[in-house]
Design a protein around this motif. Sequence first.
Motif, PDB file in Angstrom:
ATOM      1  N   GLN A   1      63.173  72.046  57.169  1.00  0.00           N
ATOM      2  CA  GLN A   1      64.101  70.937  56.591  1.00  0.00           C
ATOM      3  C   GLN A   1      65.150  71.472  55.927  1.00  0.00           C
ATOM      4  O   GLN A   1      66.149  70.656  55.339  1.00  0.00           O
TER       5      GLN A   1
ATOM      6  N   SER B   1      64.721  68.481  65.738  1.00  0.00           N
ATOM      7  CA  SER B   1      63.837  67.413  65.508  1.00  0.00           C
ATOM      8  C   SER B   1      62.348  68.107  64.871  1.00  0.00           C
ATOM      9  O   SER B   1      61.860  67.205  63.920  1.00  0.00           O
TER      10      SER B   1
ATOM     11  N   ARG C   1      61.225  59.801  67.087  1.00  0.00           N
ATOM     12  CA  ARG C   1      61.927  59.717  65.790  1.00  0.00           C
ATOM     13  C   ARG C   1      61.690  58.313  65.169  1.00  0.00           C
ATOM     14  O   ARG C   1      61.923  57.964  64.006  1.00  0.00           O
TER      15      ARG C   1
ATOM     16  N   GLY D   1      59.044  56.746  65.111  1.00  0.00           N
ATOM     17  CA  GLY D   1      58.009  56.512  64.568  1.00  0.00           C
ATOM     18  C   GLY D   1      56.863  55.767  65.212  1.00  0.00           C
ATOM     19  O   GLY D   1      55.856  56.324  65.481  1.00  0.00           O
TER      20      GLY D   1
ATOM     21  N   THR E   1      54.435  64.884  64.501  1.00  0.00           N
ATOM     22  CA  THR E   1      55.709  64.664  64.001  1.00  0.00           C
ATOM     23  C   THR E   1      56.255  63.351  63.944  1.00  0.00           C
ATOM     24  O   THR E   1      56.710  62.603  63.048  1.00  0.00           O
ATOM     25  N   GLN E   2      55.681  62.612  65.079  1.00  0.00           N
ATOM     26  CA  GLN E   2      55.933  61.177  65.339  1.00  0.00           C
ATOM     27  C   GLN E   2      55.083  60.280  64.177  1.00  0.00           C
ATOM     28  O   GLN E   2      55.852  59.444  63.487  1.00  0.00           O
TER      29      GLN E   2
ATOM     30  N   SER F   1      57.280  60.672  61.032  1.00  0.00           N
ATOM     31  CA  SER F   1      58.525  60.053  61.304  1.00  0.00           C
ATOM     32  C   SER F   1      58.282  58.579  60.650  1.00  0.00           C
ATOM     33  O   SER F   1      58.838  58.181  59.999  1.00  0.00           O
TER      34      SER F   1
ATOM     35  N   GLY G   1      59.403  58.054  57.156  1.00  0.00           N
ATOM     36  CA  GLY G   1      60.539  57.165  57.380  1.00  0.00           C
ATOM     37  C   GLY G   1      60.622  55.533  56.834  1.00  0.00           C
ATOM     38  O   GLY G   1      61.404  55.247  56.053  1.00  0.00           O
TER      39      GLY G   1
ATOM     40  N   GLY H   1      61.336  54.515  61.480  1.00  0.00           N
ATOM     41  CA  GLY H   1      61.048  55.747  61.307  1.00  0.00           C
ATOM     42  C   GLY H   1      62.249  56.642  60.548  1.00  0.00           C
ATOM     43  O   GLY H   1      62.733  56.161  59.723  1.00  0.00           O
ATOM     44  N   LEU H   2      62.407  57.863  61.148  1.00  0.00           N
ATOM     45  CA  LEU H   2      63.533  58.748  60.458  1.00  0.00           C
ATOM     46  C   LEU H   2      64.879  58.528  61.390  1.00  0.00           C
ATOM     47  O   LEU H   2      65.649  59.525  61.489  1.00  0.00           O
TER      48      LEU H   2
ATOM     49  N   LYS I   1      69.107  61.167  59.648  1.00  0.00           N
ATOM     50  CA  LYS I   1      68.121  61.635  60.461  1.00  0.00           C
ATOM     51  C   LYS I   1      67.850  62.802  60.507  1.00  0.00           C
ATOM     52  O   LYS I   1      68.261  64.007  61.092  1.00  0.00           O
TER      53      LYS I   1
ATOM     54  N   MET J   1      61.971  66.059  61.681  1.00  0.00           N
ATOM     55  CA  MET J   1      60.748  65.255  61.458  1.00  0.00           C
ATOM     56  C   MET J   1      59.692  65.707  60.824  1.00  0.00           C
ATOM     57  O   MET J   1      58.575  65.310  60.572  1.00  0.00           O
TER      58      MET J   1
END
Length: 500
Positions: free
Chosen positions: A78, A99, A313, A315, A387-388, A391, A395, A420-421, A469, A472
Amino acid sequence: MIRMFSGTSVCRVGLNQKALTKLLSTTIVPEMPPCDHKPGTYEGPDYTKVQAIKKQNIVPCILSYYKKPLLLHEGHMQWLFDHTGKRYLDMFGGIVTVSVGHCHPKVNEAAIEQMNKLWHTTNIYMHPKLHEYAEALTAKLPGDLKVVYFVNSGSEANDLAMLMSRAHTRNFDIISLRNGYHGMNPYIQGATALSTWRYNVPLGHGIHHAMNPDVYQGIWGGSHCRDSPVQSTRKCSCKPDECQACDMYYGQLEEVFKFSLPRGKVAGFFAESIQGVGGTVQFPKGYVKKAFEIVRANGGLCISDEVQTGFGRTGETFWGFESHGVVPDIVTMAKGIGNGFPLAAVVTTPTIAESLGQALHFNTYGGNPIACATGLAVLRVIDEEKTQANSLAVGTHLLKRLAKIRDEFPQFVGDVRGKGLMIGVELVSDAESRTPMQAPHFLEIWEECKDRGVLLGRGGLYGNVLRIKPPMCISKQDADFAADIFRLAIARFAERVARK
């Protein structure tokens, strides 16, 4: 995490400069979360030389963010590092493209391994990575969406989706939504309905822009209309389980069919699940589902633009369209699909895909071995590192933090929205009229966030929406840091306004 400004709200319609000054004088600047990655020494041309090259050799329409543009040379998950070694939290993800994280080791490893075996053949030959990836990607989609055509960008993907819908239906007219962005290739550019992205050249023949169902800036909608952890503060008469705004905007879509199209004939309807470039605009609940029904009733195909909302993304779901309770006929995807590698795809049904057989159609770089190896690695990382789910958790946490800042500074923070994000924060100059914040004022806040180590995107027709954004992989600690820096920037802006 360092909490700032405990106590009552300090920024209402009547700003209290004395109270702001007192609070700011006791504010502790948030500390950036730690990072164990040490960037290498920058070895490229010096900053002045890069600026000169840009001025002389890069087309002037390529604009750089910020008064003093950043010269970035390294990324890690990140984080981004400029040529001096300064670290930034990337809350824009390379325009919603990174992502799973900058230079993610597993993605890097897959790309390098393939690079050492085979760079390129094109699809006139078979190679294993294309077929492995096609199987894995289509397995992520519902129903009969099982045939993929690989391309290199979201614009190419939407361009092909438009051609595909016209070839299959043998109809010509296309509908997209005002404020939507679908790309800049000449064929698809007509579906992009933002004046800031349109040239004074002939384009868009047969494309109709329907009223955008925006429940914050639009004619109808308000506090019960969005599928989001954070609702608009704008009042509306809708009930929690009944959205009148949806019906009103749908009525405007019906008008397009009544007056602008050949009776019973449409080729396709484009919609982003959440508008990206347009400022993270969410539609009223139920609108997309009703729109798909009328399009299909008139012989058209429904195209979901998942270039920004796909791959978990938002979520709750892997694809944004799933939140609307629909299954499209064509799905376009790009950006996060390759974590920054040039890769995109169009997925459709076998029957629709056959329509391209009416003539030859070929993309030299579509399905490139390195691109496919990269895309396959991204899918695996999304699953392995969940990662979902991240998010959704991070998020939602960030949205609620931002909503508190909106409530504290309603005169400047008009709306917080997203899932989410995929987050947008709309800045205004007047809370009641929802007048977009003027660019010089927006830039003050935006630049201060950058100076304090947080990179945010910018969007919306008037450029007054912060687009958030990030990769994630960000943590709640990162999200809190970003929120705290934004809050500090808003409070300092409020103090300057109060002094005038």
